[in-house]
Design an enzyme around this catalytic site. Sequence first.
Site, short mmCIF file in Angstrom:
data_model
loop_
_atom_site.label_atom_id
_atom_site.label_comp_id
_atom_site.label_asym_id
_atom_site.label_seq_id
_atom_site.Cartn_x
_atom_site.Cartn_y
_atom_site.Cartn_z
N ALA A 103 0.87 -1.18 0.00
CA ALA A 103 0.00 0.00 0.00
C ALA A 103 0.91 1.23 0.00
O ALA A 103 2.06 1.17 0.45
CB ALA A 103 -0.89 -0.02 1.22
N GLU A 151 -0.80 -9.31 -0.67
CA GLU A 151 -2.21 -9.57 -0.34
C GLU A 151 -3.08 -9.51 -1.59
O GLU A 151 -4.04 -10.28 -1.73
CB GLU A 151 -2.68 -8.56 0.71
CG GLU A 151 -1.98 -8.78 2.04
CD GLU A 151 -2.26 -7.69 3.06
OE1 GLU A 151 -2.42 -8.01 4.24
OE2 GLU A 151 -2.30 -6.50 2.68
N GLU A 204 4.79 -5.17 6.93
CA GLU A 204 4.06 -4.15 7.70
C GLU A 204 4.65 -3.94 9.09
O GLU A 204 4.69 -2.83 9.60
CB GLU A 204 2.57 -4.53 7.81
CG GLU A 204 1.77 -4.37 6.53
CD GLU A 204 1.78 -5.61 5.65
OE1 GLU A 204 2.65 -6.50 5.82
OE2 GLU A 204 0.91 -5.69 4.75
N1 CO8 Z 1 4.56 3.18 -0.87
C1 CO8 Z 1 4.93 4.33 -1.46
N2 CO8 Z 1 6.06 4.46 -2.20
C2 CO8 Z 1 6.83 3.37 -2.34
C3 CO8 Z 1 6.50 2.12 -1.76
C4 CO8 Z 1 5.28 2.05 -0.99
N3 CO8 Z 1 4.86 0.93 -0.43
N4 CO8 Z 1 7.46 1.24 -2.06
C5 CO8 Z 1 8.36 1.88 -2.83
N5 CO8 Z 1 7.98 3.16 -3.00
C6 CO8 Z 1 8.67 4.20 -3.75
C7 CO8 Z 1 9.88 4.74 -2.98
O1 CO8 Z 1 9.47 5.70 -2.04
C8 CO8 Z 1 10.70 5.29 -4.11
O2 CO8 Z 1 10.15 6.52 -4.48
P1 CO8 Z 1 11.12 7.84 -4.59
O3 CO8 Z 1 12.06 7.48 -5.72
O4 CO8 Z 1 10.17 8.94 -4.92
O5 CO8 Z 1 11.81 7.96 -3.27
C9 CO8 Z 1 10.44 4.32 -5.27
O6 CO8 Z 1 9.23 3.65 -4.94
C10 CO8 Z 1 11.52 3.28 -5.44
O7 CO8 Z 1 11.70 2.62 -4.19
P2 CO8 Z 1 13.16 2.45 -3.52
O8 CO8 Z 1 14.06 3.58 -3.90
O9 CO8 Z 1 12.93 2.22 -2.05
O10 CO8 Z 1 13.66 1.12 -4.24
P3 CO8 Z 1 14.67 0.00 -3.67
O11 CO8 Z 1 14.93 -0.92 -4.80
O12 CO8 Z 1 15.78 0.61 -2.94
O13 CO8 Z 1 13.77 -0.79 -2.58
C11 CO8 Z 1 11.81 -1.92 -1.74
C12 CO8 Z 1 12.64 -1.52 -2.98
C13 CO8 Z 1 12.59 -2.93 -0.89
C14 CO8 Z 1 10.53 -2.59 -2.23
C15 CO8 Z 1 11.49 -0.66 -0.90
O14 CO8 Z 1 10.96 0.34 -1.77
C16 CO8 Z 1 10.51 -0.88 0.20
O15 CO8 Z 1 10.85 -1.42 1.24
N6 CO8 Z 1 9.23 -0.45 0.00
C17 CO8 Z 1 8.21 -0.52 1.00
C18 CO8 Z 1 7.71 -1.93 1.16
C19 CO8 Z 1 6.67 -2.01 2.27
O16 CO8 Z 1 6.92 -1.76 3.42
N7 CO8 Z 1 5.43 -2.40 1.88
C20 CO8 Z 1 4.35 -2.54 2.80
C21 CO8 Z 1 3.53 -1.31 2.87
S1 CO8 Z 1 2.27 -1.39 4.13
C22 CO8 Z 1 1.01 -2.24 3.40
O17 CO8 Z 1 1.10 -2.68 2.30
C23 CO8 Z 1 -0.24 -2.39 4.21
C24 CO8 Z 1 -1.23 -3.22 3.44
C25 CO8 Z 1 -2.60 -3.02 3.91
C26 CO8 Z 1 -3.62 -3.53 2.92
C27 CO8 Z 1 -3.40 -3.06 1.48
C28 CO8 Z 1 -4.52 -3.49 0.60
C29 CO8 Z 1 -4.16 -3.59 -0.85
#
Ligand code: CO8
Length: 257
Positions: A65, A111, A131
């Site tokens: 998300a 999910e 999460e």
């Molecule tokens: N939300 C918003 N932006 C994101 C997300 C995210 N989940 N994931 C990545 N991005 C963005 C980054 O902010 C970045 O943007 P910017 O260049 O503007 O800073 C861009 O995508 C590229 O990401 P990274 O630079 O971080 O890329 P890396 O290759 O270094 O890392 C990762 C990739 C490991 C995937 C890393 O981006 C990461 O850890 N992302 C977050 C993953 C996460 O924690 N996901 C869980 C979110 S909580 C959730 O999903 C709750 C679910 C509830 C139900 C949802 C129903 C559908």
Amino acid sequence: MTYETLIVETVGRVGLIRLNRPKALNALNSRLAEELRQAFAQFDQDDDIGCVVITGTDRAFAAGADIKEMAPKSFIDTFKANYMANWDSPARSRKPSIAAVAGFALGGGCELAMQCDLIIAADNAKFGQPEITLGIVPGLGGTQRLTRALGKAKAMDLVLTGRMMDAVEAERCGLVSRVVPLDKLMDEAMKAAETIASMWLPAVMTAKELVQRAHELPLAEGLRFERRAFHAMFGTEGQREGMAAFLEKRPPRFDEL
Ligand code: CO8
């Protein structure tokens, strides 16, 4: 219908949805969830669609998300809006769906894939429920569907540590039905979808409902429900055509029914 966060197309009898927020690794926001709802509704109503495929990019199916959208929200915001209550389009749809997953499928991305009826993964896929690392818990099946799919040991490991698992581990523990090389992912997913879409749609929809019920009903109830559905098939033109085709040694012509 114009989509901002999805690319939606029809390929033969297959509805194809590409998540299209590549700069944010296809993070799922409210707009995308609403567009998914509309795309699924459109395919559900279309008798010429027999299966839906959802995919992302080579780098990310969806990295969860959208954290930027979630960060400022309070409990009251999420509670009053029943936040994410309608983010379950593949699970609600009566037609089968396939998640073709390459790259990250994390949090809401994992999910979303689990809501689909099959997951076909590329060899670079990574699944996880991170999460806990954000100080929250999964909200759309990450503790429920994952536990039913993988069992307690693996679900606890993923949900409590937030670690990612690769495609091989995901297939070994039953989350994923097939793993293929990245460059074969869409061919494999579309071929599977075309096969499903070539079957008699009412039988496919019934089969999906029956397997879904296996997660919800006690075994005796599930078996009774299955037998009734099986009996009902004998009142259908699909059964007559399918069995006649076998006996006449020809392919069934379900598309003419
Ligand atoms: N939300 C918003 N932006 C994101 C997300 C995210 N989940 N994931 C990545 N991005 C963005 C980054 O902010 C970045 O943007 P910017 O260049 O503007 O800073 C861009 O995508 C590229 O990401 P990274 O630079 O971080 O890329 P890396 O290759 O270094 O890392 C990762 C990739 C490991 C995937 C890393 O981006 C990461 O850890 N992302 C977050 C993953 C996460 O924690 N996901 C869980 C979110 S909580 C959730 O999903 C709750 C679910 C509830 C139900 C949802 C129903 C559908």
